[in-house]
Design a protein around this motif. Structure first.
Motif, PDB file in Angstrom:
ATOM      1  N   TYR A 236     111.300  45.194 -19.635  1.00  0.00           N
ATOM      2  CA  TYR A 236     110.674  45.471 -18.348  1.00  0.00           C
ATOM      3  C   TYR A 236     111.542  46.421 -17.531  1.00  0.00           C
ATOM      4  CZ  TYR A 236     107.817  41.457 -19.533  1.00  0.00           C
ATOM      5  OH  TYR A 236     106.969  40.599 -20.165  1.00  0.00           O
ATOM      6  N   HIS A 237     110.881  47.203 -16.696  1.00  0.00           N
ATOM      7  CA  HIS A 237     111.601  48.086 -15.790  1.00  0.00           C
ATOM      8  C   HIS A 237     112.248  47.225 -14.693  1.00  0.00           C
ATOM      9  CE1 HIS A 237     112.389  51.170 -12.835  1.00  0.00           C
ATOM     10  NE2 HIS A 237     112.238  52.053 -13.798  1.00  0.00           N
ATOM     11  N   PRO A 238     113.494  47.524 -14.303  1.00  0.00           N
ATOM     12  CA  PRO A 238     114.149  46.710 -13.272  1.00  0.00           C
ATOM     13  C   PRO A 238     113.360  46.654 -11.956  1.00  0.00           C
ATOM     14  CG  PRO A 238     115.693  48.305 -14.202  1.00  0.00           C
ATOM     15  CD  PRO A 238     114.385  48.550 -14.867  1.00  0.00           C
TER      16      PRO A 238
ATOM     17  N   GLU B  59     121.723  61.079  -9.332  1.00  0.00           N
ATOM     18  CA  GLU B  59     122.126  60.155 -10.403  1.00  0.00           C
ATOM     19  C   GLU B  59     121.020  59.122 -10.612  1.00  0.00           C
ATOM     20  OE1 GLU B  59     126.122  58.609 -10.106  1.00  0.00           O
ATOM     21  OE2 GLU B  59     125.580  56.825 -11.251  1.00  0.00           O
ATOM     22  N   PRO B  60     120.732  58.779 -11.891  1.00  0.00           N
ATOM     23  CA  PRO B  60     119.667  57.792 -12.115  1.00  0.00           C
ATOM     24  C   PRO B  60     120.053  56.391 -11.652  1.00  0.00           C
ATOM     25  CG  PRO B  60     120.556  58.591 -14.225  1.00  0.00           C
ATOM     26  CD  PRO B  60     121.295  59.298 -13.137  1.00  0.00           C
ATOM     27  N   PHE B  61     119.058  55.652 -11.239  1.00  0.00           N
ATOM     28  CA  PHE B  61     119.208  54.225 -10.940  1.00  0.00           C
ATOM     29  C   PHE B  61     120.350  53.943  -9.962  1.00  0.00           C
ATOM     30  CE2 PHE B  61     116.663  53.824 -14.832  1.00  0.00           C
ATOM     31  CZ  PHE B  61     115.741  52.891 -14.397  1.00  0.00           C
ATOM     32  N   VAL B  62     120.248  54.519  -8.776  1.00  0.00           N
ATOM     33  CA  VAL B  62     121.248  54.197  -7.756  1.00  0.00           C
ATOM     34  C   VAL B  62     120.639  53.369  -6.618  1.00  0.00           C
ATOM     35  CG1 VAL B  62     122.833  56.092  -8.213  1.00  0.00           C
ATOM     36  CG2 VAL B  62     120.912  56.472  -6.671  1.00  0.00           C
TER      37      VAL B  62
ATOM     38  N   ALA C 113     119.440  57.678 -18.735  1.00  0.00           N
ATOM     39  CA  ALA C 113     118.630  58.879 -18.455  1.00  0.00           C
ATOM     40  C   ALA C 113     117.211  58.429 -18.127  1.00  0.00           C
ATOM     41  CB  ALA C 113     118.614  59.804 -19.667  1.00  0.00           C
ATOM     42  N   ASN C 114     116.493  59.302 -17.489  1.00  0.00           N
ATOM     43  CA  ASN C 114     115.090  59.034 -17.185  1.00  0.00           C
ATOM     44  C   ASN C 114     114.174  59.875 -18.058  1.00  0.00           C
ATOM     45  OD1 ASN C 114     115.015  57.082 -15.064  1.00  0.00           O
ATOM     46  ND2 ASN C 114     115.896  58.625 -13.706  1.00  0.00           N
ATOM     47  N   THR C 115     112.949  59.407 -18.153  1.00  0.00           N
ATOM     48  CA  THR C 115     111.924  60.171 -18.853  1.00  0.00           C
ATOM     49  C   THR C 115     111.620  61.460 -18.078  1.00  0.00           C
ATOM     50  OG1 THR C 115     111.076  58.023 -19.496  1.00  0.00           O
ATOM     51  CG2 THR C 115     109.635  59.885 -19.886  1.00  0.00           C
TER      52      THR C 115
ATOM     53  N   VAL D 173     116.868  54.186 -21.124  1.00  0.00           N
ATOM     54  CA  VAL D 173     115.894  55.183 -20.665  1.00  0.00           C
ATOM     55  C   VAL D 173     114.937  54.546 -19.661  1.00  0.00           C
ATOM     56  CG1 VAL D 173     114.094  56.812 -21.352  1.00  0.00           C
ATOM     57  CG2 VAL D 173     116.069  56.439 -22.846  1.00  0.00           C
ATOM     58  N   GLY D 174     114.919  55.127 -18.452  1.00  0.00           N
ATOM     59  CA  GLY D 174     114.027  54.652 -17.399  1.00  0.00           C
ATOM     60  C   GLY D 174     112.856  55.591 -17.213  1.00  0.00           C
ATOM     61  N   GLU D 175     112.309  55.550 -16.021  1.00  0.00           N
ATOM     62  CA  GLU D 175     111.076  56.293 -15.765  1.00  0.00           C
ATOM     63  C   GLU D 175     111.361  57.634 -15.070  1.00  0.00           C
ATOM     64  OE1 GLU D 175     107.986  53.834 -14.015  1.00  0.00           O
ATOM     65  OE2 GLU D 175     107.529  55.470 -12.641  1.00  0.00           O
ATOM     66  N   ALA D 176     111.590  57.581 -13.778  1.00  0.00           N
ATOM     67  CA  ALA D 176     111.758  58.813 -13.004  1.00  0.00           C
ATOM     68  C   ALA D 176     112.614  58.513 -11.792  1.00  0.00           C
ATOM     69  CB  ALA D 176     110.388  59.319 -12.555  1.00  0.00           C
ATOM     70  N   PRO D 177     113.278  59.530 -11.258  1.00  0.00           N
ATOM     71  CA  PRO D 177     114.080  59.304 -10.061  1.00  0.00           C
ATOM     72  C   PRO D 177     113.211  58.863  -8.892  1.00  0.00           C
ATOM     73  CG  PRO D 177     114.470  61.505 -10.995  1.00  0.00           C
ATOM     74  CD  PRO D 177     113.316  60.926 -11.726  1.00  0.00           C
ATOM     75  N   GLY D 178     113.760  58.007  -8.055  1.00  0.00           N
ATOM     76  CA  GLY D 178     113.129  57.659  -6.789  1.00  0.00           C
ATOM     77  C   GLY D 178     113.841  58.419  -5.678  1.00  0.00           C
ATOM     78  N   GLU D 179     113.630  57.962  -4.457  1.00  0.00           N
ATOM     79  CA  GLU D 179     114.169  58.704  -3.314  1.00  0.00           C
ATOM     80  C   GLU D 179     115.700  58.789  -3.354  1.00  0.00           C
ATOM     81  OE1 GLU D 179     113.330  57.019   0.497  1.00  0.00           O
ATOM     82  OE2 GLU D 179     113.733  58.931   1.508  1.00  0.00           O
ATOM     83  N   GLN D 180     116.332  57.651  -3.635  1.00  0.00           N
ATOM     84  CA  GLN D 180     117.801  57.656  -3.590  1.00  0.00           C
ATOM     85  C   GLN D 180     118.408  58.450  -4.738  1.00  0.00           C
ATOM     86  OE1 GLN D 180     119.719  54.061  -2.347  1.00  0.00           O
ATOM     87  NE2 GLN D 180     117.758  53.190  -1.714  1.00  0.00           N
ATOM     88  N   GLU D 181     117.728  58.409  -5.880  1.00  0.00           N
ATOM     89  CA  GLU D 181     118.216  59.173  -7.036  1.00  0.00           C
ATOM     90  C   GLU D 181     118.072  60.677  -6.760  1.00  0.00           C
ATOM     91  OE1 GLU D 181     116.069  56.576  -7.273  1.00  0.00           O
ATOM     92  OE2 GLU D 181     117.480  55.108  -8.114  1.00  0.00           O
ATOM     93  N   ASP D 182     116.958  61.035  -6.103  1.00  0.00           N
ATOM     94  CA  ASP D 182     116.693  62.431  -5.745  1.00  0.00           C
ATOM     95  C   ASP D 182     117.749  62.938  -4.750  1.00  0.00           C
ATOM     96  OD1 ASP D 182     114.787  64.759  -5.542  1.00  0.00           O
ATOM     97  OD2 ASP D 182     114.578  64.031  -3.484  1.00  0.00           O
TER      98      ASP D 182
HETATM   99  N1  URA Z   1     113.569  54.000 -11.593  1.00  0.00           N
HETATM  100  C1  URA Z   1     113.761  54.713 -12.719  1.00  0.00           C
HETATM  101  O1  URA Z   1     113.058  54.546 -13.710  1.00  0.00           O
HETATM  102  N2  URA Z   1     114.759  55.587 -12.732  1.00  0.00           N
HETATM  103  C2  URA Z   1     115.563  55.786 -11.701  1.00  0.00           C
HETATM  104  O2  URA Z   1     116.464  56.606 -11.815  1.00  0.00           O
HETATM  105  C3  URA Z   1     115.350  55.028 -10.540  1.00  0.00           C
HETATM  106  C4  URA Z   1     114.339  54.135 -10.500  1.00  0.00           C
END
Ligand code: URA
Length: 281
Positions: free
Chosen positions: A245-247, A138-141, A171-173, A125-134
């Protein structure tokens, strides 16, 4: 396990220990996956490291109801959460895609639901999509995702199609990108939380890896810094949860990569021990 050159380099960069995984059955799709018989239990875990919230148990999932008290701001949040707690995978995905419960729907290109095996043992579980995910849905791309993938590969795990022991679910929060990647706001987190809860309930992972402070806040209801919560096993209901930690933070703080690797090893050891206990029971 045989390590590829890439894995070896990653391990060299991050730490020393390695982990081997067992094999197993094939992946399941969202349309065919039924939730496991029992929803995530509300029974109190014996040794909770932090105060856990209670989540309403979900009755059997149903397809999306015609009248969904969820797709707008200002509705009854409890009714909305109760409704989300009944959804099956396709209905949940639709509900996320149609969500207008907070202002992020106005600026997102698309929602970012989650990716991976619906029977995954590992849920990340991560945080939120960034620009590339948006952009990609897909999360974390982006760069943080690249690091996450490398870390997972070093453990023999992947987001790509594989058996549930090897293929994680990510998944993201938050399911929508906050403008300019600003921090999520409390109302946005609150509106998105039932979606993540339902994803966890449907997957019933053997272990949750919570990356970064917003995942920790959502899942453990704790505002303690990640540095204080990592290094031990918490619980989200009956599911063991390891904080790391968050990547994106690791990309800026290389010195903490070795700690993150320790966290992943702790997560792998925790899951292996739990599955071993279950096999013996
Ligand atoms: N950071 C996050 O926490 N989630 C993503 O999908 C991308 C960056």
């Amino acid at each position: 396990m045989a390590w590829t050159e890439r894995q070896r380099l990653m391990l060299q960069e991050m730490g020393l220990r390695v982990w081997a995984l067992a094999s197993s059955p094939a992946p399941v799709s969202e349309t065919t996956a039924a939730p496991l018989a029992a929803p995530v239990s509300r029974a109190a875990a014996p040794q909770r490291a932090v105060q856990l919230r209670t989540v309403s148990a979900s009755p059997s999932p149903q397809p999306a109801a015609a009248a969904v008290p969820m797709a707008h701001a200002g509705g009854d949040a409890d009714a909305r959460a109760r409704h989300i707690a009944t959804l099956d995978w396709p209905a949940l995905r639709e509900a996320v895609a149609a969500c207008t419960a907070c202002g992020l729907c106005k600026t997102r290109r698309q929602t970012v639901f989650g990716v991976g095996n619906l029977r995954a043992r590992w849920m990340i579980v991560g945080e939120a999509p960034g620009e590339q995910e948006d952009l990609k849905g897909e999360p974390f791309v982006g760069p943080a995702g690249q690091l996450l993938d490398n870390m997972l590969h070093a453990l023999g795990l992947t987001r790509a199609e594989a058996a549930p022991e090897r293929q994680v679910y990510i998944a993201n929060t938050l399911k929508c990108r906050p403008p300019r990647n600003r921090n999520p706001e409390p109302h946005e987190l609150a509106m998105c939380e039932p979606f993540l809860q339902r994803q966890i309930e449907l997957i019933r992972p053997g272990l949750i890896l919570a990356m970064g402070r917003f995942a920790v806040q959502a899942l453990l209801r704790s505002s303690e810094p990640v540095g204080k919560l990592r290094g031990r096993v918490h619980r989200y209901h009956d599911v063991p949860l390891v904080v790391t930690y968050h990547p994106a933070y690791l990309l800026r703080n290389l010195a903490d990569k070795a700690r993150a690797w320790d966290d992943l090893c702790l997560a792998a050891a925790t899951l292996a021990a739990a599955e071993d206990r279950a096999r013996r029971a």
